[in-house]
Design a protein around this motif. Structure first.
Motif, short mmCIF file in Angstrom:
data_model
loop_
_atom_site.label_atom_id
_atom_site.label_comp_id
_atom_site.label_asym_id
_atom_site.label_seq_id
_atom_site.Cartn_x
_atom_site.Cartn_y
_atom_site.Cartn_z
N LYS A 69 -66.11 -51.60 25.72
CA LYS A 69 -67.28 -50.70 25.68
C LYS A 69 -68.52 -51.39 25.14
CE LYS A 69 -64.63 -46.47 24.80
NZ LYS A 69 -64.35 -45.43 23.80
N GLY A 70 -68.38 -52.63 24.63
CA GLY A 70 -69.50 -53.35 24.06
C GLY A 70 -69.78 -52.98 22.62
N GLU A 71 -68.86 -52.31 21.97
CA GLU A 71 -69.03 -51.87 20.59
C GLU A 71 -68.56 -52.90 19.57
OE1 GLU A 71 -66.81 -48.23 20.44
OE2 GLU A 71 -68.21 -47.18 21.76
N LEU A 72 -67.84 -53.93 20.01
CA LEU A 72 -67.28 -54.93 19.12
C LEU A 72 -67.32 -56.28 19.83
CD1 LEU A 72 -65.66 -55.42 16.44
CD2 LEU A 72 -63.58 -54.98 17.75
N SER A 73 -67.70 -57.32 19.09
CA SER A 73 -67.75 -58.66 19.66
C SER A 73 -66.34 -59.26 19.72
CB SER A 73 -68.64 -59.56 18.82
OG SER A 73 -68.54 -60.90 19.25
N PRO A 74 -65.98 -59.85 20.85
CA PRO A 74 -64.63 -60.43 20.97
C PRO A 74 -64.48 -61.80 20.32
CG PRO A 74 -65.83 -60.79 22.99
CD PRO A 74 -66.72 -59.94 22.10
N HIS A 75 -65.58 -62.42 19.93
CA HIS A 75 -65.54 -63.83 19.53
C HIS A 75 -64.62 -64.14 18.36
CE1 HIS A 75 -68.49 -64.78 22.48
NE2 HIS A 75 -69.28 -63.83 22.03
N ARG A 76 -64.49 -63.23 17.40
CA ARG A 76 -63.63 -63.54 16.25
C ARG A 76 -62.15 -63.46 16.60
NH1 ARG A 76 -62.86 -58.71 12.14
NH2 ARG A 76 -62.77 -56.99 13.61
N PHE A 77 -61.81 -62.88 17.75
CA PHE A 77 -60.42 -62.73 18.15
C PHE A 77 -59.97 -63.80 19.15
CE2 PHE A 77 -62.04 -58.46 17.20
CZ PHE A 77 -61.17 -58.07 16.20
N ILE A 78 -60.90 -64.41 19.86
CA ILE A 78 -60.56 -65.35 20.94
C ILE A 78 -60.12 -66.68 20.34
CG2 ILE A 78 -61.42 -66.65 22.91
CD1 ILE A 78 -63.41 -64.33 23.38
N ILE A 79 -58.91 -67.15 20.75
CA ILE A 79 -58.46 -68.47 20.30
C ILE A 79 -58.44 -69.48 21.46
CG2 ILE A 79 -57.24 -67.71 18.24
CD1 ILE A 79 -54.63 -67.80 19.83
N ILE A 80 -58.38 -68.99 22.70
CA ILE A 80 -58.51 -69.87 23.86
C ILE A 80 -59.35 -69.15 24.90
CG2 ILE A 80 -57.33 -71.10 25.74
CD1 ILE A 80 -54.85 -71.27 23.97
N GLN A 81 -60.33 -69.88 25.47
CA GLN A 81 -61.17 -69.29 26.50
C GLN A 81 -61.51 -70.34 27.55
OE1 GLN A 81 -64.80 -67.55 25.02
NE2 GLN A 81 -65.16 -66.46 26.92
N GLY A 82 -61.43 -69.92 28.83
CA GLY A 82 -61.75 -70.81 29.92
C GLY A 82 -61.81 -70.07 31.23
N GLN A 83 -61.78 -70.82 32.32
CA GLN A 83 -61.88 -70.27 33.67
C GLN A 83 -60.77 -70.86 34.55
OE1 GLN A 83 -64.70 -67.62 33.55
NE2 GLN A 83 -64.52 -68.34 35.62
#
Length: 135
Positions: A69-83
């Protein structure tokens, strides 16, 4: 005219392969129900990852809904990110420790590590800088 039609059909087929529809997959940790991974797969072949990939650390369903919903930033939870591009890793990939500090980062090209990759200790100190193009 026949040659034109063949070229046009080939063009349409190549465009459709780049713009294939995907569906989101949400993987959960057994027992806790917390979300561990979110990625997309091709609708035509659910085994092939295509698009953004994220692996999370301790993300609850409620937190995931707030992120969507855009109410919380995901950055503190992400440990791996890519495409992924049709099952192959591509572009920039970043892996972090649970603390949010960088663990490893670099680029993938055609499913292989490419260019300079950095690896760090849990405190954030870079301990390795490896050039995959020159080894």
């Amino acid at each position: 005219m026949t040659k034109f039609l063949l070229m046009f059909c080939s063009f349409l087929i190549s465009i459709s392969s780049f713009n294939q529809e995907t569906r989101e997959v949400v993987k959960k940790v057994r027992g806790s129900g917390n979300i561990s991974e979110v990625y997309h797969v091709l609708k035509s072949d659910k085994r092939i990852k295509n698009g953004e990939y994220k692996k999370f650390s301790n993300l609850t369903n409620a937190e995931y809904r707030k992120i969507k919903k855009g109410e919380l930033s995901p950055h503190r939870f992400i440990i791996i990110q890519g495409q992924y591009d049709h099952g192959r890793k591509t572009g920039k990939w970043v892996e972090k420790f649970n603390t949010g500090k960088l663990k490893e980062s670099g680029e993938y090209k055609d499913g292989e590590k490419s260019g300079i990759w950095l690896r760090a200790r849990e405190g954030g100190e870079v301990i390795e800088r490896y050039d995959h193009d020159n080894h």
